[in-house]
Design an enzyme around this catalytic site. Sequence first.
Site, PDB file in Angstrom:
ATOM      1  N   SER A  37       0.751  -1.145  -0.123  1.00  0.00           N
ATOM      2  CA  SER A  37       0.118   0.206  -0.017  1.00  0.00           C
ATOM      3  C   SER A  37       0.714   1.084  -0.109  1.00  0.00           C
ATOM      4  O   SER A  37       1.975   1.168   0.285  1.00  0.00           O
ATOM      5  CB  SER A  37      -0.856   0.224   1.186  1.00  0.00           C
ATOM      6  OG  SER A  37      -1.465   1.353   1.560  1.00  0.00           O
TER       7      SER A  37
ATOM      8  N   TYR B  16      -1.570  -1.016  10.436  1.00  0.00           N
ATOM      9  CA  TYR B  16      -1.669  -1.306   9.047  1.00  0.00           C
ATOM     10  C   TYR B  16      -0.516  -0.648   8.232  1.00  0.00           C
ATOM     11  O   TYR B  16      -0.082  -1.280   7.148  1.00  0.00           O
ATOM     12  CB  TYR B  16      -3.015  -0.502   8.466  1.00  0.00           C
ATOM     13  CG  TYR B  16      -3.315  -0.518   6.916  1.00  0.00           C
ATOM     14  CD1 TYR B  16      -3.975  -1.664   6.802  1.00  0.00           C
ATOM     15  CD2 TYR B  16      -3.003   0.485   5.960  1.00  0.00           C
ATOM     16  CE1 TYR B  16      -4.313  -1.887   5.271  1.00  0.00           C
ATOM     17  CE2 TYR B  16      -3.188   0.032   4.764  1.00  0.00           C
ATOM     18  CZ  TYR B  16      -3.926  -1.042   4.165  1.00  0.00           C
ATOM     19  OH  TYR B  16      -4.071  -1.088   2.862  1.00  0.00           O
TER      20      TYR B  16
END
Length: 255
Positions: free
Chosen positions: A141, A154
């Site tokens: 990401s 995350y």
Amino acid sequence: MMKNINVLITGASSGIGEALAEYYAANGAARLFICGRNAERLEKVRASCVALGAEVFAEVLDVADSKAMAEWVARCNDIAPLNLAIANAGTGTVNETDDSIRNTFATNVNGVINTVLPVLQAYRARPAQYAEDKAVAVVSSMAGYHGLPTCPAYSASKACVKAWGEALRPVLKREGIRMSVICPGFVRSRITDQNTCPMPFFMEAPQAAKIIVEGIKANKGIIAFPWPLRFVVCLVSVLPNCVSDLLYGRLPPKA
């Protein structure tokens, strides 16, 4: 080469995984092996891909279960030699509780490991005289470029996936296996549906899938998009901590 390949995709019941499965099905993939944790959503994706012309094998699985994943990958490879595996399954932390942090790492890091290792084992066991395309892609990401105070677990889990994929690429190249690391920005998914923070350059999943497929086909090491967001996160990642702390300190807290 896209047509007549056998593709394995984890986390295919929604978001980018769903869009990737449908893109490959619509563009001539011979067989798709997909998994997800929600049986109802996974069945809808399977039916959609079958309608697009692919032979699809779907299985309800938790990627954090290493034994189940190893057995599934082996079964898939026995049905048809895999050409591409995309370790896409991921989860958002939402609230940073002890349980949610552990679940984030179990899915986003261990889930990728549990996908990639058995795939590599299958590739390496293939007789040398067979020249089938062999590729792996892992989904990181933009959040993996720098630790984000809005989603510490995350962003840390995605940074781990990014670093591992980048490090493996030259190693696997010597074995004739291609490795790509996918770093999307904000793409419509069940994770972004829960976001309360600003999401600049927001993108729909089918558009993201097209970029990813083309990047894998071109053997790109890093498939990061959209480019304006990549430029910003790359810039911030090399700033002194005193500056990045100031910038990130202005981000609104997650609701």
